[in-house]
Motif scaffolding. Structure first.
Motif, PDB file in Angstrom:
ATOM      1  N   VAL A 417       0.926  -0.835   0.231  1.00  0.00           N
ATOM      2  CA  VAL A 417       0.326  -0.217   0.367  1.00  0.00           C
ATOM      3  C   VAL A 417       0.540   1.663   0.081  1.00  0.00           C
ATOM      4  N   GLY A 418       2.195   1.374   1.026  1.00  0.00           N
ATOM      5  CA  GLY A 418       3.082   2.231   0.800  1.00  0.00           C
ATOM      6  C   GLY A 418       3.954   2.353  -0.512  1.00  0.00           C
ATOM      7  N   SER A 419       3.986   1.679  -1.317  1.00  0.00           N
ATOM      8  CA  SER A 419       4.441   1.291  -2.707  1.00  0.00           C
ATOM      9  C   SER A 419       3.725   2.387  -3.482  1.00  0.00           C
ATOM     10  N   PHE A 420       2.174   1.647  -3.305  1.00  0.00           N
ATOM     11  CA  PHE A 420       1.125   2.278  -3.900  1.00  0.00           C
ATOM     12  C   PHE A 420       1.141   3.909  -4.298  1.00  0.00           C
ATOM     13  N   ALA A 421       1.019   4.680  -2.514  1.00  0.00           N
ATOM     14  CA  ALA A 421       1.493   5.537  -2.395  1.00  0.00           C
ATOM     15  C   ALA A 421       2.738   6.730  -2.594  1.00  0.00           C
ATOM     16  N   PHE A 422       3.478   5.753  -2.898  1.00  0.00           N
ATOM     17  CA  PHE A 422       4.946   6.673  -3.299  1.00  0.00           C
ATOM     18  C   PHE A 422       5.006   6.699  -5.159  1.00  0.00           C
ATOM     19  N   ASN A 423       4.190   5.441  -5.554  1.00  0.00           N
ATOM     20  CA  ASN A 423       4.490   5.521  -6.962  1.00  0.00           C
ATOM     21  C   ASN A 423       3.076   6.535  -7.568  1.00  0.00           C
ATOM     22  N   LEU A 424       1.692   6.628  -6.703  1.00  0.00           N
ATOM     23  CA  LEU A 424       1.153   7.424  -6.926  1.00  0.00           C
ATOM     24  C   LEU A 424       1.442   9.399  -7.579  1.00  0.00           C
ATOM     25  N   ASN A 425       2.746   9.204  -6.611  1.00  0.00           N
ATOM     26  CA  ASN A 425       3.437  10.466  -6.587  1.00  0.00           C
ATOM     27  C   ASN A 425       4.759  10.967  -6.656  1.00  0.00           C
ATOM     28  N   ASN A 426       5.314   9.259  -7.923  1.00  0.00           N
ATOM     29  CA  ASN A 426       6.320   9.289  -8.348  1.00  0.00           C
ATOM     30  C   ASN A 426       6.704  10.535  -9.339  1.00  0.00           C
ATOM     31  N   PHE A 427       7.124  11.647  -8.767  1.00  0.00           N
ATOM     32  CA  PHE A 427       6.991  12.704  -9.988  1.00  0.00           C
ATOM     33  C   PHE A 427       8.249  12.676 -10.893  1.00  0.00           C
ATOM     34  N   VAL A 428       9.459  11.562 -10.641  1.00  0.00           N
ATOM     35  CA  VAL A 428      10.672  12.416 -10.811  1.00  0.00           C
ATOM     36  C   VAL A 428      10.988  11.381 -11.832  1.00  0.00           C
ATOM     37  N   GLY A 429      10.335  10.176 -11.398  1.00  0.00           N
ATOM     38  CA  GLY A 429      10.109   8.958 -12.797  1.00  0.00           C
ATOM     39  C   GLY A 429       9.635   9.482 -13.987  1.00  0.00           C
ATOM     40  N   ILE A 430       8.221  10.052 -14.057  1.00  0.00           N
ATOM     41  CA  ILE A 430       7.596  10.073 -15.477  1.00  0.00           C
ATOM     42  C   ILE A 430       8.113  11.124 -15.609  1.00  0.00           C
ATOM     43  N   TYR A 431       8.726  12.145 -14.963  1.00  0.00           N
ATOM     44  CA  TYR A 431       9.351  13.539 -15.914  1.00  0.00           C
ATOM     45  C   TYR A 431      10.297  14.096 -16.010  1.00  0.00           C
ATOM     46  N   LEU A 432      11.549  13.095 -15.650  1.00  0.00           N
ATOM     47  CA  LEU A 432      13.156  12.899 -16.357  1.00  0.00           C
ATOM     48  C   LEU A 432      12.982  12.301 -17.372  1.00  0.00           C
ATOM     49  N   LEU A 433      11.855  11.275 -17.429  1.00  0.00           N
ATOM     50  CA  LEU A 433      11.876   9.928 -18.627  1.00  0.00           C
ATOM     51  C   LEU A 433      11.405  10.229 -19.383  1.00  0.00           C
ATOM     52  N   THR A 434       9.736  11.218 -19.491  1.00  0.00           N
ATOM     53  CA  THR A 434       9.260  11.331 -20.598  1.00  0.00           C
ATOM     54  C   THR A 434       8.642  13.184 -20.531  1.00  0.00           C
ATOM     55  N   ALA A 435       9.153  13.351 -19.391  1.00  0.00           N
ATOM     56  CA  ALA A 435       8.589  14.752 -19.267  1.00  0.00           C
ATOM     57  C   ALA A 435       6.801  14.361 -19.689  1.00  0.00           C
ATOM     58  N   GLY A 436       6.359  13.864 -19.514  1.00  0.00           N
ATOM     59  CA  GLY A 436       5.394  13.647 -19.073  1.00  0.00           C
ATOM     60  C   GLY A 436       4.462  13.314 -20.662  1.00  0.00           C
ATOM     61  N   GLY A 437       5.491  13.620 -21.789  1.00  0.00           N
ATOM     62  CA  GLY A 437       5.383  12.922 -23.707  1.00  0.00           C
ATOM     63  C   GLY A 437       5.148  11.962 -24.146  1.00  0.00           C
ATOM     64  N   PRO A 438       3.847  11.715 -24.758  1.00  0.00           N
ATOM     65  CA  PRO A 438       3.840  12.770 -25.615  1.00  0.00           C
ATOM     66  C   PRO A 438       2.327  13.516 -25.590  1.00  0.00           C
ATOM     67  N   PRO A 439       2.718  14.376 -25.962  1.00  0.00           N
ATOM     68  CA  PRO A 439       1.585  15.662 -25.893  1.00  0.00           C
ATOM     69  C   PRO A 439       0.189  14.542 -26.339  1.00  0.00           C
TER      70      PRO A 439
END
Length: 502
Positions: A417-439
């Protein structure tokens, strides 16, 4: 020593009272209210003898309020406003800016000037218009509040001493700019630059009920607390001010056609991302833990070290390395794929492959943690349990399903459950790899196919192509907060922390 302590305490309390006063008078009601509560709490704790024991808790309570309570309250407050580009100031500040706006009267003469220093802070000003052959002189004390200075017409004067340089004039510009220089039979003039004077007046004048009058067009504007602008009913005056919009930000997320679909896709992908990340890392972690902990497996120590290497490398470095590996044209992964299949995958440019890339990178970064956790749990299970199962005729799969997995899950469930909550807020993992893209092409807000709620919030707040939208970003942040709070309660329930019995 006691006197010094009392003086210091009194000084801190007076300083706090001054801060509260400044916040409230500047229109920051929420911050002023919170500061008032903190000031009252500080006063009670340090001035009332009965509250002496709470002094030891005060640093912790203060830190909790400053870094937990205040940000949460401020986020909640902002989520119900239109704070963003064009609406960054409160009404009082916007009114102050508008009232300070100047304009030059049309069809009025302009002048050049020189300033000559005299004695005892006195200055002589030479105002002239060469085209009209006009020359005027005036004298004033620069350190006194001069509302106006009378100028007298004179023949072209001659001066022995040099005038002030434009740099020296600039140093005193604020004081000089507030003076009205009265020219005989002409409109008064003000200093507009370091060598130029003109008939300058305030463009707006304040009227009753916070209304303002445009002195050029004689148009009356009033504050519109729906749009957050001064308006006359037809046009608005920038800048705007932030206003309370109620549940408008939340309703937009679920009813606005241009936002409803992108938000639904973001929240769906966020849940899918969090669930898949937890499931994949747990499955790979427990599989490797079972494999390495097998009594028939040799070299366990070496393999355990190799498996936890991804966990020991800084997170952001690993993500940036994978970003290079996933490069469509120069990445080594595509070189291998092209060698065997004569095709290059757009790992970060295609919506599906970008999501798969994010999950694979998170799997690489997250499975060592699950491996370590499940290894410890497996080693704590007595061998006698497995021996008893073998004597009853249970095979390896049945033993795993009926004994190993339930025992592991009972211990690891709160961590999942804690790991799920962490990944819910895993900003760095998404932003550094794809920056949220493709648009997303159909979206009216800055959002990409791999954006999760936290990265979507960041992009709304800081990367909006049409401006920043802190109100909408705070609304999404509040939704994230509610989800995390629910998950935390579930975690407490699973771990037994909510039980009264200890």
């Amino acid at each position: 020593m006691t006197g010094i302590k009392k003086f210091f305490t009194l000084f801190i309390l007076l300083l706090g009272l001054l801060i509260v006063y400044k916040l409230l008078t500047q229109g920051y009601l929420l911050l002023g209210l919170v500061a008032t509560c903190l000031w009252a709490l500080t006063t009670v704790i340090f001035l009332i003898k009965g509250a002496f024991p709470y002094r030891f808790m005060y640093p912790g309570l203060l830190t909790f309020f400053l870094f937990m309570v205040i940000p949460i309250l401020f986020t909640i407050y902002i989520s119900f406003t239109n704070l963003g580009t064009g609406h960054l100031l409160n009404l009082a500040r916007v009114q102050e800016i508008l009232l300070s706006e100047k304009h030059t009267l049309e069809n009025t003469p302009s002048y050049n000037f020189y300033l000559y220093p005299q004695t005892n802070d006195l200055y002589l000003i030479h105002v002239y218009n060469e085209d009209e052959h006009e020359h005027y002189l005036g004298q004033f004390d620069i350190n006194k509040e001069n509302k106006s200075v009378n100028l007298k017409p004179v023949p072209r004067p001659e001066f022995v001493n040099p005038p002030l340089t434009r740099g020296d004039v600039f140093k005193n510009f604020d004081s000089l700019n507030s003076i009205d220089f009265l020219v005989p039979d002409r409109p008064s003039v003000k200093i507009a630059s370091t060598n130029y004077m003109a008939s300058i007046v305030n463009r707006y004048e304040v009227k009753e009920n916070d209304k303002i009058l445009d002195t050029i067009t004689q148009t009356l504007y009033w504050p519109d607390f729906t749009s957050g602008y001064y308006t006359d009913g037809k046009e608005n005056i920038a800048p705007g001010f932030y206003v309370n919009v109620g549940f408008s930000n939340f309703l937009k997320l679920f009813t606005n056609k241009s936002m409803k679909k992108p938000f639904a896709k973001v929240i769906t992908w966020t849940m899918l991302w969090s669930c898949c990340s937890v499931l994949l890392t747990f499955c790979l972690g427990i599989f490797l833990a079972l494999f390495v902990n097998s009594k028939y497996f040799k070299g366990k120590f070496i393999y355990r070290i190799l498996i936890i290497i991804p966990y020991s490398i800084p997170f952001f470095i690993s993500v940036l390395i994978f970003k290079g590996l996933y490069n469509k044209d120069y990445g080594i992964i595509n070189d291998i794929v092209a060698y065997f299949f004569n095709y290059k995958i757009d790992w970060l440019g295609n919506a599906l492959w970008a999501k798969i890339s994010c999950l694979l990178v998170n799997l690489w970064l997250g499975f060592p943690y699950m491996f370590l956790i499940t290894t410890g749990i497996l080693q704590s299970i007595p061998n006698s349990v497995y021996e008893a199962a073998a004597m009853d005729g249970a095979g390896k799969f049945l033993t795993f399903r009926k004994i190993t997995l339930p025992l592991v899950m009972s211990a690891v469930a709160p961590l999942l459950v804690g790991s799920f909550a962490f990944n819910l807020n895993n900003f760095v993992g998404i932003y550094l790899l794809t920056a949220g893209g493709p648009p997303m092409m159909e979206a009216s807000t800055p959002v990409g196919e791999t954006d999760i709620l936290i990265s979507y919030t960041y992009r709304l707040a800081f990367e909006g192509g049409r401006g920043q939208d802190f109100g909408m970003a705070s609304a999404i942040a509040l939704i994230i907060f509610i989800i995390i709070a629910i998950l935390t309660l579930i975690n407490f329930k699973l771990s037994g922390m909510l039980n009264d019995k200890r």
